[in-house]
Write a protein that holds these residues in place. Structure first.
Motif, PDB file in Angstrom:
ATOM      1  N   GLU A 102    -145.077  54.868 -16.894  1.00  0.00           N
ATOM      2  CA  GLU A 102    -143.683  55.003 -17.299  1.00  0.00           C
ATOM      3  C   GLU A 102    -142.743  54.955 -16.094  1.00  0.00           C
ATOM      4  OE1 GLU A 102    -143.261  58.471 -19.645  1.00  0.00           O
ATOM      5  OE2 GLU A 102    -144.512  57.744 -21.285  1.00  0.00           O
ATOM      6  N   GLY A 103    -143.225  55.440 -14.944  1.00  0.00           N
ATOM      7  CA  GLY A 103    -142.418  55.421 -13.735  1.00  0.00           C
ATOM      8  C   GLY A 103    -142.033  54.019 -13.315  1.00  0.00           C
ATOM      9  N   ALA A 104    -142.926  53.065 -13.584  1.00  0.00           N
ATOM     10  CA  ALA A 104    -142.635  51.671 -13.225  1.00  0.00           C
ATOM     11  C   ALA A 104    -141.450  51.147 -14.025  1.00  0.00           C
ATOM     12  CB  ALA A 104    -143.869  50.808 -13.476  1.00  0.00           C
ATOM     13  N   ILE A 105    -141.371  51.535 -15.317  1.00  0.00           N
ATOM     14  CA  ILE A 105    -140.238  51.130 -16.153  1.00  0.00           C
ATOM     15  C   ILE A 105    -138.943  51.725 -15.605  1.00  0.00           C
ATOM     16  CG2 ILE A 105    -139.230  51.264 -18.458  1.00  0.00           C
ATOM     17  CD1 ILE A 105    -142.089  51.354 -19.572  1.00  0.00           C
ATOM     18  N   GLU A 106    -139.000  52.995 -15.251  1.00  0.00           N
ATOM     19  CA  GLU A 106    -137.816  53.684 -14.729  1.00  0.00           C
ATOM     20  C   GLU A 106    -137.353  53.052 -13.424  1.00  0.00           C
ATOM     21  OE1 GLU A 106    -136.437  58.184 -13.313  1.00  0.00           O
ATOM     22  OE2 GLU A 106    -138.438  57.840 -14.169  1.00  0.00           O
ATOM     23  N   GLN A 107    -138.297  52.778 -12.525  1.00  0.00           N
ATOM     24  CA  GLN A 107    -137.943  52.181 -11.241  1.00  0.00           C
ATOM     25  C   GLN A 107    -137.306  50.800 -11.437  1.00  0.00           C
ATOM     26  OE1 GLN A 107    -141.463  52.187  -8.802  1.00  0.00           O
ATOM     27  NE2 GLN A 107    -141.829  54.367  -9.183  1.00  0.00           N
ATOM     28  N   LEU A 108    -137.826  50.038 -12.368  1.00  0.00           N
ATOM     29  CA  LEU A 108    -137.298  48.706 -12.635  1.00  0.00           C
ATOM     30  C   LEU A 108    -135.880  48.789 -13.196  1.00  0.00           C
ATOM     31  CD1 LEU A 108    -138.095  45.727 -12.477  1.00  0.00           C
ATOM     32  CD2 LEU A 108    -139.044  45.917 -14.776  1.00  0.00           C
ATOM     33  N   GLU A 109    -135.643  49.729 -14.095  1.00  0.00           N
ATOM     34  CA  GLU A 109    -134.320  49.857 -14.701  1.00  0.00           C
ATOM     35  C   GLU A 109    -133.282  50.379 -13.694  1.00  0.00           C
ATOM     36  OE1 GLU A 109    -135.135  52.280 -18.117  1.00  0.00           O
ATOM     37  OE2 GLU A 109    -135.420  50.513 -19.413  1.00  0.00           O
ATOM     38  N   ILE A 110    -133.687  51.289 -12.785  1.00  0.00           N
ATOM     39  CA  ILE A 110    -132.771  51.771 -11.736  1.00  0.00           C
ATOM     40  C   ILE A 110    -132.334  50.620 -10.846  1.00  0.00           C
ATOM     41  CG2 ILE A 110    -132.664  53.151  -9.609  1.00  0.00           C
ATOM     42  CD1 ILE A 110    -134.376  55.256 -11.053  1.00  0.00           C
ATOM     43  N   ARG A 111    -133.290  49.811 -10.438  1.00  0.00           N
ATOM     44  CA  ARG A 111    -132.972  48.677  -9.580  1.00  0.00           C
ATOM     45  C   ARG A 111    -132.099  47.658 -10.313  1.00  0.00           C
ATOM     46  NH1 ARG A 111    -137.017  51.303  -7.751  1.00  0.00           N
ATOM     47  NH2 ARG A 111    -137.796  51.143  -5.599  1.00  0.00           N
ATOM     48  N   GLU A 112    -132.307  47.515 -11.605  1.00  0.00           N
ATOM     49  CA  GLU A 112    -131.473  46.595 -12.386  1.00  0.00           C
ATOM     50  C   GLU A 112    -130.018  47.078 -12.390  1.00  0.00           C
ATOM     51  OE1 GLU A 112    -131.074  44.882 -16.958  1.00  0.00           O
ATOM     52  OE2 GLU A 112    -131.932  46.857 -16.559  1.00  0.00           O
ATOM     53  N   LYS A 113    -129.799  48.390 -12.591  1.00  0.00           N
ATOM     54  CA  LYS A 113    -128.441  48.941 -12.632  1.00  0.00           C
ATOM     55  C   LYS A 113    -127.716  48.736 -11.299  1.00  0.00           C
ATOM     56  CE  LYS A 113    -129.510  52.483 -16.086  1.00  0.00           C
ATOM     57  NZ  LYS A 113    -129.654  53.942 -16.316  1.00  0.00           N
ATOM     58  N   ILE A 114    -128.428  49.033 -10.220  1.00  0.00           N
ATOM     59  CA  ILE A 114    -127.805  48.897  -8.898  1.00  0.00           C
ATOM     60  C   ILE A 114    -127.539  47.427  -8.592  1.00  0.00           C
ATOM     61  CG2 ILE A 114    -128.137  49.271  -6.424  1.00  0.00           C
ATOM     62  CD1 ILE A 114    -129.851  51.724  -7.193  1.00  0.00           C
ATOM     63  N   LEU A 115    -128.494  46.570  -8.924  1.00  0.00           N
ATOM     64  CA  LEU A 115    -128.342  45.140  -8.673  1.00  0.00           C
ATOM     65  C   LEU A 115    -127.183  44.569  -9.496  1.00  0.00           C
ATOM     66  CD1 LEU A 115    -129.735  43.042  -6.885  1.00  0.00           C
ATOM     67  CD2 LEU A 115    -131.196  42.435  -8.819  1.00  0.00           C
ATOM     68  N   SER A 116    -127.037  45.054 -10.730  1.00  0.00           N
ATOM     69  CA  SER A 116    -125.937  44.600 -11.587  1.00  0.00           C
ATOM     70  C   SER A 116    -124.578  44.992 -11.024  1.00  0.00           C
ATOM     71  CB  SER A 116    -126.096  45.178 -13.003  1.00  0.00           C
ATOM     72  OG  SER A 116    -127.259  44.686 -13.624  1.00  0.00           O
ATOM     73  N   SER A 117    -124.540  46.177 -10.355  1.00  0.00           N
ATOM     74  CA  SER A 117    -123.268  46.611  -9.757  1.00  0.00           C
ATOM     75  C   SER A 117    -122.904  45.771  -8.536  1.00  0.00           C
ATOM     76  CB  SER A 117    -123.345  48.095  -9.371  1.00  0.00           C
ATOM     77  OG  SER A 117    -124.246  48.289  -8.297  1.00  0.00           O
ATOM     78  N   LEU A 118    -123.897  45.167  -7.906  1.00  0.00           N
ATOM     79  CA  LEU A 118    -123.661  44.369  -6.703  1.00  0.00           C
ATOM     80  C   LEU A 118    -123.451  42.893  -7.011  1.00  0.00           C
ATOM     81  CD1 LEU A 118    -126.407  45.970  -4.403  1.00  0.00           C
ATOM     82  CD2 LEU A 118    -123.944  46.472  -4.405  1.00  0.00           C
ATOM     83  N   HIS A 119    -124.125  42.399  -8.072  1.00  0.00           N
ATOM     84  CA  HIS A 119    -124.059  40.971  -8.416  1.00  0.00           C
ATOM     85  C   HIS A 119    -123.816  40.833  -9.913  1.00  0.00           C
ATOM     86  CE1 HIS A 119    -125.714  40.000  -4.443  1.00  0.00           C
ATOM     87  NE2 HIS A 119    -126.578  40.989  -4.651  1.00  0.00           N
ATOM     88  N   LYS A 120    -122.739  40.190 -10.284  1.00  0.00           N
ATOM     89  CA  LYS A 120    -122.421  40.006 -11.697  1.00  0.00           C
ATOM     90  C   LYS A 120    -123.139  38.776 -12.231  1.00  0.00           C
ATOM     91  CE  LYS A 120    -119.670  43.502 -11.365  1.00  0.00           C
ATOM     92  NZ  LYS A 120    -120.076  44.814 -11.941  1.00  0.00           N
ATOM     93  N   LYS A 121    -124.461  38.837 -12.247  1.00  0.00           N
ATOM     94  CA  LYS A 121    -125.282  37.725 -12.730  1.00  0.00           C
ATOM     95  C   LYS A 121    -126.313  38.253 -13.730  1.00  0.00           C
ATOM     96  CE  LYS A 121    -124.947  35.092  -8.408  1.00  0.00           C
ATOM     97  NZ  LYS A 121    -125.710  34.481  -7.297  1.00  0.00           N
ATOM     98  N   PRO A 122    -126.753  37.410 -14.621  1.00  0.00           N
ATOM     99  CA  PRO A 122    -127.809  37.821 -15.563  1.00  0.00           C
ATOM    100  C   PRO A 122    -129.079  38.220 -14.807  1.00  0.00           C
ATOM    101  CG  PRO A 122    -126.818  35.742 -16.250  1.00  0.00           C
ATOM    102  CD  PRO A 122    -126.312  36.011 -14.867  1.00  0.00           C
ATOM    103  N   ILE A 123    -129.719  39.270 -15.280  1.00  0.00           N
ATOM    104  CA  ILE A 123    -130.946  39.759 -14.629  1.00  0.00           C
ATOM    105  C   ILE A 123    -132.065  39.785 -15.666  1.00  0.00           C
ATOM    106  CG2 ILE A 123    -132.072  41.696 -13.469  1.00  0.00           C
ATOM    107  CD1 ILE A 123    -129.318  42.484 -12.380  1.00  0.00           C
ATOM    108  N   LYS A 124    -133.190  39.195 -15.308  1.00  0.00           N
ATOM    109  CA  LYS A 124    -134.382  39.239 -16.153  1.00  0.00           C
ATOM    110  C   LYS A 124    -135.436  40.084 -15.450  1.00  0.00           C
ATOM    111  CE  LYS A 124    -133.697  34.854 -18.545  1.00  0.00           C
ATOM    112  NZ  LYS A 124    -134.303  33.537 -18.913  1.00  0.00           N
ATOM    113  N   LYS A 125    -135.934  41.078 -16.169  1.00  0.00           N
ATOM    114  CA  LYS A 125    -136.867  42.046 -15.572  1.00  0.00           C
ATOM    115  C   LYS A 125    -138.311  41.665 -15.898  1.00  0.00           C
ATOM    116  CE  LYS A 125    -134.992  45.488 -17.781  1.00  0.00           C
ATOM    117  NZ  LYS A 125    -133.953  44.738 -18.521  1.00  0.00           N
ATOM    118  N   PHE A 126    -139.160  41.790 -14.867  1.00  0.00           N
ATOM    119  CA  PHE A 126    -140.585  41.506 -15.024  1.00  0.00           C
ATOM    120  C   PHE A 126    -141.392  42.666 -14.462  1.00  0.00           C
ATOM    121  CE2 PHE A 126    -138.834  37.386 -15.554  1.00  0.00           C
ATOM    122  CZ  PHE A 126    -139.731  36.657 -16.311  1.00  0.00           C
TER     123      PHE A 126
END
Length: 248
Positions: A196-220
């Motif tokens: 479950e920690g891997a999901i959380e880590q991925l979503e945290i990085r998505e939020k921060i990345l979204s705040s820095l770059h206004k581009k679509p993000i696909k998570k793997f």
């Protein structure tokens, strides 16, 4: 006329020899008539008997023909039953052979799973010593699976982003693996065993990345192994999971 008859009758009565002769003649005449009548009756009965006998014989022949037909049908039925028994025997032998094959496959799979577990243990040990190297190794292991999603694993970059907006904790830095192409950022979380920690880590990085770059993000989420419930949870959150082993 009547008197003449009476005279003749009187003479016959009074003459025993004549009486006997007349009686014998009368008896013979009656006897012949009775015999003829009896013969006629016997002939009639014999004819009826012959007719009935013919009918009975015809009935017997018809019954024998029916019995013969039934016997032939029974023979065919038994031949069919025997063929069915042989076919059933072959099927059962095939089933037994298949069961033995399945048993052999299961035993082989058990050996494979043990080998995989040993590999996972080795991966875990190796990961603790060189995390970044093992992540690259895992990416290479699933290179073909990634290519199905249009991703060139050799172009995945390892870098660092900073939470400048305070999405989680302002000023904190996070290591990320990503790949950008055609205006889309592909964000990766790479694990030996995903939890479950891997999901959380991925979503945290998505939020921060979204705040820095206004581009679509696909998570793997790329992992050697993952529990089935974790995989379902990740997919419900829009994460594409690529894993070698899905644990029930």
């Amino acid at each position: 006329m009547s008197s003449d008859v009476d005279i003749i009758v009187e003479k016959i009565i009074n003459n025993p020899r004549l009486m006997d002769a007349l009686f014998n003649r009368f008896y013979e005449r009656v006897k012949e008539e009775l015999i003829v009548k009896k013969i006629e009756e016997l002939e009639k009965k014999m004819s009826e008997l012959i007719t009935n006998s013919n009918r009975i014989w015809e009935s017997i022949q018809a019954t024998q023909n029916e019995i013969k037909a039934i016997q032939e049908d029974n023979k065919k039925i038994w031949e069919s039953i025997e063929k069915q028994r042989e076919e059933t025997k072959r099927i059962w032998e095939s089933i037994q052979a298949t069961q033995n094959e399945i048993k052999g496959i299961r035993e082989e799979n058990a050996k494979i799973w043990k080998a995989i577990e040993r590999i996972n243990i080795s991966f875990s040990t190796f990961t603790s010593r060189s995390g970044h190297y093992i992540e690259r190794t895992i990416m290479n292991l699933y290179k073909e699976a990634l290519e199905l999603h249009g991703i060139d694993s050799s172009k995945v970059t390892h870098g660092v982003i900073e939470d400048t907006e305070g999405i989680v904790h302002k000023g904190r830095k996070y290591e990320i693996d990503f790949y950008e192409t055609n205006g889309v950022i592909y964000l990766f979380e790479i694990k030996n065993h995903a939890d479950e920690g891997a999901i959380e880590q991925l979503e945290i990085r998505e939020k921060i990345l979204s705040s820095l770059h206004k581009k679509p993000i696909k998570k793997f989420l790329v992992a050697n192994s993952i529990e089935k419930r974790i995989k379902r949870r990740a997919e419900r959150r829009g994460i594409t999971v690529i894993a070698g082993i899905v644990i029930e």
